[in-house]
Design a protein around this motif. Structure first.
Motif, PDB file in Angstrom:
ATOM      1  N   GLY A   1       5.945  15.120  45.610  1.00 21.33           N
ATOM      2  CA  GLY A   1       7.162  14.551  46.186  1.00 21.33           C
ATOM      3  C   GLY A   1       7.461  15.108  47.564  1.00 21.33           C
ATOM      4  O   GLY A   1       7.871  14.372  48.466  1.00 21.33           O
ATOM      5  N   ALA A   2       7.249  16.398  47.741  1.00 19.43           N
ATOM      6  CA  ALA A   2       7.468  17.021  49.050  1.00 19.43           C
ATOM      7  C   ALA A   2       6.506  16.446  50.083  1.00 19.43           C
ATOM      8  O   ALA A   2       6.861  16.249  51.246  1.00 19.43           O
ATOM      9  CB  ALA A   2       7.294  18.532  48.952  1.00 19.43           C
ATOM     10  N   MET A   3       5.291  16.140  49.657  1.00 15.15           N
ATOM     11  CA  MET A   3       4.306  15.533  50.553  1.00 15.15           C
ATOM     12  C   MET A   3       4.773  14.154  51.011  1.00 15.15           C
ATOM     13  O   MET A   3       4.631  13.789  52.175  1.00 15.15           O
ATOM     14  CB  MET A   3       2.952  15.415  49.847  1.00 15.15           C
ATOM     15  N   LEU A   4       5.349  13.385  50.098  1.00 13.37           N
ATOM     16  CA  LEU A   4       5.761  12.017  50.410  1.00 13.37           C
ATOM     17  C   LEU A   4       6.925  11.954  51.403  1.00 13.37           C
ATOM     18  O   LEU A   4       7.120  10.935  52.064  1.00 13.37           O
ATOM     19  CB  LEU A   4       6.149  11.273  49.130  1.00 13.37           C
ATOM     20  N   THR A   5       7.686  13.018  51.504  1.00 11.28           N
ATOM     21  CA  THR A   5       8.779  13.031  52.482  1.00 11.28           C
ATOM     22  C   THR A   5       8.254  13.181  53.910  1.00 11.28           C
ATOM     23  O   THR A   5       8.986  12.946  54.865  1.00 11.28           O
ATOM     24  CB  THR A   5       9.760  14.192  52.207  1.00 11.28           C
TER      25      THR A   5
ATOM     26  N   CYS B   1       6.719   7.007  53.735  1.00  9.26           N
ATOM     27  CA  CYS B   1       5.526   6.300  53.241  1.00  9.26           C
ATOM     28  C   CYS B   1       5.869   5.045  52.455  1.00  9.26           C
ATOM     29  O   CYS B   1       4.980   4.410  51.897  1.00  9.26           O
ATOM     30  CB  CYS B   1       4.678   7.236  52.384  1.00  9.26           C
ATOM     31  N   ARG B   2       7.155   4.691  52.379  1.00  8.97           N
ATOM     32  CA  ARG B   2       7.633   3.475  51.709  1.00  8.97           C
ATOM     33  C   ARG B   2       7.200   3.436  50.236  1.00  8.97           C
ATOM     34  O   ARG B   2       6.562   2.509  49.748  1.00  8.97           O
ATOM     35  CB  ARG B   2       7.163   2.220  52.452  1.00  8.97           C
ATOM     36  N   VAL B   3       7.610   4.498  49.538  1.00  7.49           N
ATOM     37  CA  VAL B   3       7.320   4.660  48.114  1.00  7.49           C
ATOM     38  C   VAL B   3       8.623   4.999  47.401  1.00  7.49           C
ATOM     39  O   VAL B   3       9.479   5.674  47.971  1.00  7.49           O
ATOM     40  CB  VAL B   3       6.288   5.797  47.895  1.00  7.49           C
ATOM     41  N   HIS B   4       8.778   4.512  46.169  1.00  9.45           N
ATOM     42  CA  HIS B   4       9.935   4.954  45.390  1.00  9.45           C
ATOM     43  C   HIS B   4       9.456   5.585  44.090  1.00  9.45           C
ATOM     44  O   HIS B   4       8.359   5.291  43.600  1.00  9.45           O
ATOM     45  CB  HIS B   4      10.941   3.821  45.153  1.00  9.45           C
TER      46      HIS B   4
END
Length: 224
Positions: free
Chosen positions: A95-99, A165-168
């Motif tokens: 999750g931290a990577m996705l930010t 990254c436009r992910v939920h």
């Protein structure tokens, strides 16, 4: 009186910038542009080079992801992302990577993981978690996949949107489910309703997030 006359050019200049941003033109701008053209001609005649006014800096794109490593710390681990220029960044969680990473970065990471493991589930537990996250996001979702039929799928702790990254993400008690915002997944209408009822986390929703909310409303049967 002097004070008024001195402040007037500043207001005019500010107004001219606002109008230019909107793509509008006035007689005042026309007169000023003619003066500016004459000044530019003078500069050209003396230096031979036209200097641009307010040059816009060119945005530099981050080097693409070249590889990744999972550094184990006891039963947990951190993600090390290595880029083509040799630099690396460590993230304490997926999750931290996705930010931080872009969709292009995420897509490249998916390709690297799939080249390494293919469709065979890795034996290492931490590698398996990363493989499952990416596979669930990018592979065509099947309603028969076990993740979409987990018991208690409606018992959501939080729902989060990652703008970079436009992910939920659907955070449950036992697992996180990451999804691309433009793709439909085999979730029931009840799950979508539960997601809509949960407060969004991860910053102020942007245009992409609002589109996602509308899609979720439609799949939940709230919007037709």
């Amino acid at each position: 009186m002097k004070k008024k006359m001195m402040s007037q050019p500043k207001k005019t200049g500010k107004r001219r910038k606002q109008i230019a941003r909107k793509g509008l033109h006035t007689d005042m701008d026309k007169d000023d542009s003619e003066d500016s053209d004459e000044a530019s001609k003078k500069d050209d005649s003396t230096s031979g080079t036209k200097i641009p006014i307010n040059p816009v800096p060119v945005a530099m794109k981050s080097p693409s992801i070249a590889n990744y490593k999972i550094i184990k710390q006891g039963r947990k681990g951190v993600y090390q992302i290595v880029r083509e220029n040799g630099t690396d960044t460590v993230y304490i969680s997926f999750g931290a990577m996705l930010t931080d990473i872009s969709r292009d970065d995420l897509t490249e990471l998916y390709r690297i993981v799939m080249r390494k493991h293919g469709m065979d589930k890795p034996e290492d537990e931490l590698e398996k978690v990363l493989w499952e996250y990416l596979k669930n996001m990018f592979e065509e979702p099947l309603s028969t996949d076990s993740i979409w039929s987990l018991p208690g799928l409606q018992r959501i702790i939080y729902w989060r949107y990652y703008k970079a990254c436009r992910v939920h993400c659907l955070n449950l008690e036992s697992v996180d489910i990451y999804m691309l915002i433009e793709r439909k997944y085999p979730l029931s209408a009840e799950v979508y309703k539960a997601m809509l009822n949960k407060k969004h986390q991860g910053g102020k929703p942007d245009e992409d997030c609002y589109k996602l909310l509308k899609m979720m409303e439609k799949q939940a049967g709230i919007r037709k």
